[in-house]
Design an enzyme around this catalytic site. Structure first.
Site, PDB file in Angstrom:
ATOM      1  N   SER A   1       0.820  -1.212   0.000  1.00 31.39           N
ATOM      2  CA  SER A   1       0.000   0.000   0.000  1.00 31.39           C
ATOM      3  C   SER A   1       0.852   1.259   0.000  1.00 31.39           C
ATOM      4  O   SER A   1       2.031   1.245   0.373  1.00 31.39           O
ATOM      5  CB  SER A   1      -0.912   0.024   1.225  1.00 31.39           C
ATOM      6  OG  SER A   1      -1.585  -1.196   1.368  1.00 31.39           O
TER       7      SER A   1
HETATM    8  N1  SAH Z   1      -0.641  -5.105   4.004  1.00 27.14           N
HETATM    9  C1  SAH Z   1       0.152  -5.439   2.835  1.00 27.14           C
HETATM   10  C2  SAH Z   1      -0.527  -5.094   1.530  1.00 27.14           C
HETATM   11  C3  SAH Z   1      -1.729  -5.902   1.317  1.00 27.14           C
HETATM   12  S1  SAH Z   1      -2.195  -6.230  -0.344  1.00 27.14           S
HETATM   13  C4  SAH Z   1       1.527  -4.797   2.883  1.00 27.14           C
HETATM   14  O1  SAH Z   1       1.804  -4.042   3.825  1.00 27.14           O
HETATM   15  O2  SAH Z   1       2.324  -5.066   1.986  1.00 27.14           O
HETATM   16  C5  SAH Z   1      -3.533  -7.287   0.098  1.00 27.14           C
HETATM   17  C6  SAH Z   1      -3.119  -8.684   0.465  1.00 27.14           C
HETATM   18  O3  SAH Z   1      -4.280  -9.361   0.938  1.00 27.14           O
HETATM   19  C7  SAH Z   1      -2.629  -9.510  -0.727  1.00 27.14           C
HETATM   20  O4  SAH Z   1      -1.368 -10.026  -0.453  1.00 27.14           O
HETATM   21  C8  SAH Z   1      -3.676 -10.614  -0.864  1.00 27.14           C
HETATM   22  O5  SAH Z   1      -3.161 -11.836  -1.305  1.00 27.14           O
HETATM   23  C9  SAH Z   1      -4.205 -10.703   0.551  1.00 27.14           C
HETATM   24  N2  SAH Z   1      -5.540 -11.298   0.686  1.00 27.14           N
HETATM   25  C10 SAH Z   1      -6.624 -11.145  -0.101  1.00 27.14           C
HETATM   26  N3  SAH Z   1      -7.658 -11.873   0.352  1.00 27.14           N
HETATM   27  C11 SAH Z   1      -7.241 -12.495   1.489  1.00 27.14           C
HETATM   28  C12 SAH Z   1      -7.843 -13.390   2.431  1.00 27.14           C
HETATM   29  N4  SAH Z   1      -9.103 -13.810   2.284  1.00 27.14           N
HETATM   30  N5  SAH Z   1      -7.105 -13.837   3.456  1.00 27.14           N
HETATM   31  C13 SAH Z   1      -5.804 -13.443   3.616  1.00 27.14           C
HETATM   32  N6  SAH Z   1      -5.184 -12.593   2.768  1.00 27.14           N
HETATM   33  C14 SAH Z   1      -5.882 -12.130   1.712  1.00 27.14           C
END
Ligand code: SAH
Length: 217
Positions: free
Chosen positions: A64
């Site tokens: 993000s």
């Molecule tokens: N917080 C992260 C960025 C998140 S991007 C950082 O600091 O880099 C969103 C992430 O959520 C992705 O890696 C995606 O694979 C994950 N995601 C999406 N759906 C999910 C779920 N149901 N359970 C766990 N992770 C999930």
């Protein structure tokens, strides 16, 4: 401070931009200063790591934008004794920021590749109060218990009752809520004696939260 210890200009701009955009919580600003974002981005993006922009990571996901990380963290109003759940580990950057501000972080990621590399990075940075779990944020193990704070970093069409139900009394949940292909609204849910209080914060754009552990790596 001696010239040699002066932070490089891009790091000074990074802090300045966060303040300019309204981040004022000193503990959050210090955490943003302490965690090296360049360690969490792909090699070819290192030069852009301190710009205020989201960047691509493995598995088609994103790290993000720093402002959004700082803003969501500030809205969580973390205390040093808090136990925090993050859904969407991605690079592990947000989890590293949280680790500086609370007692314990459980972060869940549905891609094994991302979970493994985030775990390795957080280990190298000695973020020993973070546990990375390969799993589905829509299906949190019952044994994981209740949390003082919950932060969702992938867009949910709605906040499942099962998730807000994991909040301790006085707990706060922050999540981007809205359609997968468009703009979402950051929602803050507070668990009070009167029930769940919901507040809309700002418009954001996140990759979608998808159910189940990813079948590809
Ligand atoms: N917080 C992260 C960025 C998140 S991007 C950082 O600091 O880099 C969103 C992430 O959520 C992705 O890696 C995606 O694979 C994950 N995601 C999406 N759906 C999910 C779920 N149901 N359970 C766990 N992770 C999930």
């Amino acid at each position: 401070m001696p010239a040699a210890e002066k932070p490089p200009p891009e790091k000074m701009m990074f802090q300045l931009n966060l303040r300019r955009r309204g981040i004022s919580d000193q503990a959050v600003l210090r955490a943003m200063e302490a965690v090296p974002r360049d360690f969490f981005v792909q090699a070819q993006d290192r030069g852009d790591a301190f710009r205020d922009t989201a960047l691509g990571i493995a598995c088609g996901q994103t790290i993000s934008q720093p402002f959004v990380v700082a803003y969501m963290t500030e809205q969580l109003q973390l205390k040093p004794d808090h136990r925090v759940l993050e859904i969407g580990t991605g690079s592990g950057y947000q989890a590293a920021i949280l680790s500086k501000l609370c007692r314990q972080v459980l972060t869940i990621e549905r891609f094994r590749t991302l979970a493994d590399s985030a775990r390795a990075r957080l280990g190298q940075l000695r973020c020993d109060n973070v546990e990375v779990l390969l799993g589905d944020g829509f299906d949190i193990p019952a044994g994981a218990g209740q949390f003082d704070r919950i932060i969702v970093t992938a867009a949910m069409v709605e906040i499942p009752d099962g998730l807000s139900g994991r909040l301790e009394p006085g707990g706060i949940l922050i999540a981007p809520v809205g359609p997968h292909n468009g703009t979402q609204v950051l929602i803050r849910v507070a668990r009070t004696d009167a029930g769940l209080e919901r507040k809309e914060l700002v418009d954001v754009r996140f990759v979608p939260a998808l159910p189940g552990i990813a079948r590809e790596l």
